[in-house]
Design a protein around this motif. Structure first.
Motif, PDB file in Angstrom:
ATOM      1  N   TYR A 244       6.190  15.289  -8.727  1.00 48.57           N
ATOM      2  CA  TYR A 244       7.003  15.005  -9.906  1.00 48.57           C
ATOM      3  C   TYR A 244       6.164  15.088 -11.184  1.00 48.57           C
ATOM      4  CZ  TYR A 244      10.072  13.015  -6.339  1.00 48.57           C
ATOM      5  OH  TYR A 244      10.848  12.830  -5.229  1.00 48.57           O
ATOM      6  N   GLY A 245       6.850  15.337 -12.287  1.00 51.63           N
ATOM      7  CA  GLY A 245       6.217  15.272 -13.604  1.00 51.63           C
ATOM      8  C   GLY A 245       6.615  13.978 -14.290  1.00 51.63           C
ATOM      9  N   HIS A 272       1.077   5.396 -12.318  1.00 49.66           N
ATOM     10  CA  HIS A 272       2.305   4.993 -12.994  1.00 49.66           C
ATOM     11  C   HIS A 272       2.528   5.851 -14.244  1.00 49.66           C
ATOM     12  CE1 HIS A 272       1.346   1.512 -10.505  1.00 49.66           C
ATOM     13  NE2 HIS A 272       2.542   1.034 -10.709  1.00 49.66           N
ATOM     14  N   ARG A 273       1.480   6.046 -15.021  1.00 51.62           N
ATOM     15  CA  ARG A 273       1.568   6.827 -16.266  1.00 51.62           C
ATOM     16  C   ARG A 273       1.972   8.275 -15.972  1.00 51.62           C
ATOM     17  NH1 ARG A 273      -2.538   5.122 -19.447  1.00 51.62           N
ATOM     18  NH2 ARG A 273      -3.839   5.441 -17.619  1.00 51.62           N
ATOM     19  N   ARG A 274       1.548   8.786 -14.855  1.00 50.28           N
ATOM     20  CA  ARG A 274       1.725  10.208 -14.535  1.00 50.28           C
ATOM     21  C   ARG A 274       3.198  10.604 -14.437  1.00 50.28           C
ATOM     22  NH1 ARG A 274      -1.050  11.858  -9.061  1.00 50.28           N
ATOM     23  NH2 ARG A 274      -2.733  10.722 -10.118  1.00 50.28           N
ATOM     24  N   PHE A 275       4.063   9.655 -14.114  1.00 50.64           N
ATOM     25  CA  PHE A 275       5.447  10.010 -13.802  1.00 50.64           C
ATOM     26  C   PHE A 275       6.476   9.451 -14.773  1.00 50.64           C
ATOM     27  CE2 PHE A 275       3.144   9.667  -9.674  1.00 50.64           C
ATOM     28  CZ  PHE A 275       3.087  11.025  -9.391  1.00 50.64           C
ATOM     29  N   VAL A 276       6.053   8.698 -15.782  1.00 46.78           N
ATOM     30  CA  VAL A 276       7.008   8.055 -16.674  1.00 46.78           C
ATOM     31  C   VAL A 276       7.270   8.910 -17.911  1.00 46.78           C
ATOM     32  CG1 VAL A 276       5.321   6.699 -18.020  1.00 46.78           C
ATOM     33  CG2 VAL A 276       7.653   5.824 -17.673  1.00 46.78           C
ATOM     34  N   LYS A 277       8.529   8.978 -18.322  1.00 46.80           N
ATOM     35  CA  LYS A 277       8.890   9.706 -19.542  1.00 46.80           C
ATOM     36  C   LYS A 277       8.289   9.032 -20.769  1.00 46.80           C
ATOM     37  CE  LYS A 277      13.564  11.135 -18.066  1.00 46.80           C
ATOM     38  NZ  LYS A 277      15.014  10.928 -18.342  1.00 46.80           N
ATOM     39  N   GLN A 278       8.187   9.775 -21.845  1.00 47.91           N
ATOM     40  CA  GLN A 278       7.795   9.165 -23.112  1.00 47.91           C
ATOM     41  C   GLN A 278       8.819   8.098 -23.485  1.00 47.91           C
ATOM     42  OE1 GLN A 278       7.295  11.929 -26.325  1.00 47.91           O
ATOM     43  NE2 GLN A 278       6.636  10.369 -27.777  1.00 47.91           N
ATOM     44  N   GLY A 279       8.354   6.902 -23.757  1.00 51.64           N
ATOM     45  CA  GLY A 279       9.250   5.803 -24.080  1.00 51.64           C
ATOM     46  C   GLY A 279       9.838   5.101 -22.877  1.00 51.64           C
ATOM     47  N   GLY A 280       9.474   5.573 -21.665  1.00 47.46           N
ATOM     48  CA  GLY A 280       9.956   4.932 -20.449  1.00 47.46           C
ATOM     49  C   GLY A 280       9.187   3.656 -20.140  1.00 47.46           C
ATOM     50  N   TYR A 281       9.589   2.990 -19.076  1.00 50.88           N
ATOM     51  CA  TYR A 281       9.056   1.676 -18.756  1.00 50.88           C
ATOM     52  C   TYR A 281       8.235   1.694 -17.461  1.00 50.88           C
ATOM     53  CZ  TYR A 281      12.538   0.019 -22.119  1.00 50.88           C
ATOM     54  OH  TYR A 281      13.292  -0.188 -23.243  1.00 50.88           O
ATOM     55  N   TYR A 320      -5.840  -5.805 -17.023  1.00 47.42           N
ATOM     56  CA  TYR A 320      -5.986  -4.521 -16.319  1.00 47.42           C
ATOM     57  C   TYR A 320      -5.018  -3.490 -16.911  1.00 47.42           C
ATOM     58  CZ  TYR A 320      -8.760  -6.588 -12.490  1.00 47.42           C
ATOM     59  OH  TYR A 320      -9.731  -7.202 -11.745  1.00 47.42           O
ATOM     60  N   VAL A 321      -3.785  -3.896 -17.118  1.00 48.97           N
ATOM     61  CA  VAL A 321      -2.756  -2.982 -17.623  1.00 48.97           C
ATOM     62  C   VAL A 321      -3.068  -2.567 -19.067  1.00 48.97           C
ATOM     63  CG1 VAL A 321      -0.293  -2.782 -18.182  1.00 48.97           C
ATOM     64  CG2 VAL A 321      -1.006  -3.909 -16.052  1.00 48.97           C
ATOM     65  N   TYR A 322      -3.439  -3.522 -19.901  1.00 42.41           N
ATOM     66  CA  TYR A 322      -3.729  -3.233 -21.312  1.00 42.41           C
ATOM     67  C   TYR A 322      -4.938  -2.300 -21.435  1.00 42.41           C
ATOM     68  CZ  TYR A 322      -5.007  -3.949 -26.183  1.00 42.41           C
ATOM     69  OH  TYR A 322      -5.329  -3.755 -27.500  1.00 42.41           O
ATOM     70  N   GLU A 323      -5.999  -2.582 -20.696  1.00 42.78           N
ATOM     71  CA  GLU A 323      -7.210  -1.753 -20.787  1.00 42.78           C
ATOM     72  C   GLU A 323      -6.977  -0.338 -20.268  1.00 42.78           C
ATOM     73  OE1 GLU A 323     -10.866  -5.005 -20.601  1.00 42.78           O
ATOM     74  OE2 GLU A 323     -10.304  -3.949 -18.758  1.00 42.78           O
ATOM     75  N   ALA A 324      -5.940  -0.154 -19.453  1.00 49.07           N
ATOM     76  CA  ALA A 324      -5.639   1.180 -18.931  1.00 49.07           C
ATOM     77  C   ALA A 324      -4.775   1.997 -19.891  1.00 49.07           C
ATOM     78  CB  ALA A 324      -4.940   1.060 -17.575  1.00 49.07           C
ATOM     79  N   GLY A 325      -4.474   1.443 -21.080  1.00 42.92           N
ATOM     80  CA  GLY A 325      -3.767   2.221 -22.094  1.00 42.92           C
ATOM     81  C   GLY A 325      -2.279   1.964 -22.196  1.00 42.92           C
ATOM     82  N   PHE A 326      -1.840   0.783 -21.776  1.00 43.17           N
ATOM     83  CA  PHE A 326      -0.428   0.429 -21.866  1.00 43.17           C
ATOM     84  C   PHE A 326      -0.221  -0.702 -22.868  1.00 43.17           C
ATOM     85  CE2 PHE A 326      -1.112   2.152 -17.646  1.00 43.17           C
ATOM     86  CZ  PHE A 326      -0.030   3.010 -17.459  1.00 43.17           C
ATOM     87  N   ASP A 327       0.899  -0.666 -23.577  1.00 47.48           N
ATOM     88  CA  ASP A 327       1.337  -1.799 -24.384  1.00 47.48           C
ATOM     89  C   ASP A 327       2.252  -2.664 -23.536  1.00 47.48           C
ATOM     90  OD1 ASP A 327       0.000  -1.251 -26.784  1.00 47.48           O
ATOM     91  OD2 ASP A 327       1.565   0.161 -27.420  1.00 47.48           O
ATOM     92  N   ILE A 328       2.013  -3.951 -23.549  1.00 45.52           N
ATOM     93  CA  ILE A 328       2.787  -4.875 -22.720  1.00 45.52           C
ATOM     94  C   ILE A 328       3.968  -5.393 -23.530  1.00 45.52           C
ATOM     95  CG2 ILE A 328       2.712  -7.077 -21.479  1.00 45.52           C
ATOM     96  CD1 ILE A 328      -0.249  -6.372 -20.846  1.00 45.52           C
ATOM     97  N   ILE A 329       5.171  -5.075 -23.067  1.00 42.21           N
ATOM     98  CA  ILE A 329       6.401  -5.415 -23.775  1.00 42.21           C
ATOM     99  C   ILE A 329       6.865  -6.824 -23.416  1.00 42.21           C
ATOM    100  CG2 ILE A 329       8.795  -4.699 -24.225  1.00 42.21           C
ATOM    101  CD1 ILE A 329       6.558  -2.672 -25.018  1.00 42.21           C
ATOM    102  N   ARG A 330       6.739  -7.174 -22.152  1.00 42.80           N
ATOM    103  CA  ARG A 330       7.160  -8.489 -21.671  1.00 42.80           C
ATOM    104  C   ARG A 330       6.244  -8.883 -20.521  1.00 42.80           C
ATOM    105  NH1 ARG A 330      12.746  -7.897 -19.471  1.00 42.80           N
ATOM    106  NH2 ARG A 330      13.214  -7.511 -21.667  1.00 42.80           N
TER     107      ARG A 330
END
Length: 345
Positions: A244-245, A272-281, A320-330
Motif C-alpha cells: 500500500y501507499g 504507521h507514517r508509510r501508509f497514512v494520507k496527508q492529514g490522516g490519523y 517515542y511518538v513525538y520524537e519520530a515526527g508526529f504531532d500528538i492531537i489527543r
C-alpha cells in the motif's frame, strides 16, 4: 441451507450492560454524551519540553512464559520473534473463547476432588488455574479492561473522517478497527497480521453476536453494529512487505510499540507514517505501567509473556511518538491502556 446469524441486540437495548459467558456486553450511553472519558487526558502540554532523563524508560516485563523457556531450552537458541507471536496468539485466544463461569465451576470441583485425595501437586496446579481464571474474569469480563469499548470510544471520537479507509497493523482479532467502523459507518477496513492464526481463529472466531455502539448515517442517531455488517478484508503479511501507499485515513496499532526495544521503535513508527494520507490519523495504544498491570503480567506470564514486552506511562509512549515526527492531537489513558491520536508533523 445457510444458517442466518441472529443479531441479539438492537436500539431497544441501549443503556444495557450484561455478562455473556466470555465477555461483557456494553451498550450504555449510545450517544457518547456521558461516555467514560480518559482517566487523565492531555497530561503533557508541550512535548518538546520532555526528555528521557525527566521521565525514565519503560518498565520491561522479564518473566517469560514456560512454553517459551522450554522451547529455548530444547532448541538451544532464543525463540524467533515470529515464533513467539505464534505461541502468544494461540495462548491468548484460548482465554477469549472460554466460558468463564463453567470453567471456574469445573476447576473448583477438580480442586475439591484433588484435595480430598491429598494429591497436593494437582491441588497446586488447579489452584493456580483458579487464580488465573478469576483474574481473567475480573480484568476482561467484569471490568472489560482489555476491549474497553467505552474508553476506546472516548479515544476514537471526533475524528474528521467520513467512510474512512482504516489499516490495522498487527490486527489480531481486529477489535478496535471494528469499533472505529461502527463509529464511522461506511469504513473500509484492512486488517494485517503475519500470523495466519489471527485470521483463521482470532478474527474468524470473534463472536458475530458482539454488539458495537456506533452511528446510523441515515438517521443521525446511534446504532448497534456487528462484525458481519462491516466491510473488512484480512491480509496475512509481514507489515514491512505491504504494497500500500499513503492511502489510509486511519492507521491503527494496538499493543505493538511496546513489543520492540528502543533500537526498533523508529521503524515501527515509520510503518504507521508509510501508509497514512496527508492529514490522516495515527491511533496507537500500549498497556499502562501501573501496579495492577505488573501483577497481571506476572500472574498471567504463561498466557501473555512469549514476546518482548514493556509497560509505559503516557509520557514515555508519547515521547517515542513525538520524537519520530508526529504531532500528538489527543493523549491520555483509559482502564489499562495508554492512548494517542497523532498526525504526521
Amino acid at each position: 441451507m445457510e444458517n442466518t446469524v441472529v443479531f441479539p441486540y438492537n436500539e431497544q437495548d441501549f443503556n444495557k450492560t450484561e455478562l455473556a459467558p466470555s465477555y461483557r456486553v456494553e451498550l450504555r450511553d449510545p450517544t457518547n454524551e456521558k461516555l467514560d472519558k480518559f482517566i487523565k487526558a492531555n497530561v503533557v502540554s508541550d512535548w518538546s519540553e520532555l526528555n528521557w532523563n525527566k521521565i525514565g524508560k519503560p518498565y520491561i516485563v522479564d518473566k517469560m512464559a514456560v512454553d517459551r523457556l522450554n522451547w529455548e531450552k530444547e532448541n538451544k537458541q532464543d525463540m524467533p520473534v515470529k515464533t513467539s507471536w505464534s505461541y502468544f496468539n494461540r495462548s491468548f485466544h484460548e482465554w477469549f473463547v472460554k466460558d468463564v463461569p463453567i470453567e471456574l465451576s469445573e476447576k473448583k470441583k477438580t480442586f475439591t476432588k484433588s484435595l480430598s485425595k491429598f494429591k497436593m501437586n494437582d491441588v497446586k496446579v488447579v489452584l493456580s488455574d483458579i487464580v488465573k481464571l478469576n483474574l481473567w474474569n475480573y480484568v476482561h469480563r467484569v471490568q472489560d479492561g482489555i476491549w474497553d469499548p467505552r474508553g476506546k470510544r472516548a479515544l476514537f471520537e471526533g475524528l474528521d473522517v467520513k467512510k474512512p479507509r482504516i489499516l490495522f497493523l498487527g490486527a489480531a482479532e481486529g477489535y478496535e478497527a471494528m469499533q472505529l467502523a461502527a463509529m464511522y459507518p461506511g469504513a473500509e477496513v484492512v486488517l494485517v497480521d503475519y500470523d495466519i492464526y489471527c485470521k483463521t481463529h482470532r478474527f474468524k472466531e470473534f463472536p458475530s453476536t458482539y454488539p458495537f455502539l456506533g452511528d446510523n448515517p441515515s438517521t443521525g442517531s446511534a446504532k448497534v453494529w456487528y462484525k458481519d455488517e462491516m466491510n473488512i478484508e484480512y491480509e496475512v503479511e509481514d507489515i514491512r512487505n505491504l504494497k500500500y501507499g499513503k492511502e489510509f485515513d486511519i492507521v491503527l496499532s494496538v499493543g505493538l510499540l511496546e513489543h520492540v526495544p528502543d533500537e526498533h521503535k523508529a521503524e515501527i513508527l515509520d510503518m504507521h507514517r508509510r501508509f497514512v494520507k496527508q492529514g490522516g490519523y495515527i491511533i496507537m495504544t500500549t498497556p499502562r505501567n501501573q501496579i495492577r498491570s505488573r501483577i497481571y503480567y506476572n500472574i498471567m506470564a504463561d498466557v501473555m509473556n512469549h514476546t518482548y514486552r514493556e509497560l509505559m506511562d503516557i509520557r514515555q509512549m508519547g515521547l517515542y511518538v513525538y520524537e519520530a515526527g508526529f504531532d500528538i492531537i489527543r493523549h491520555g489513558f483509559i482502564k489499562v491502556h495508554n492512548g494517542i491520536i497523532a498526525q504526521v508533523r
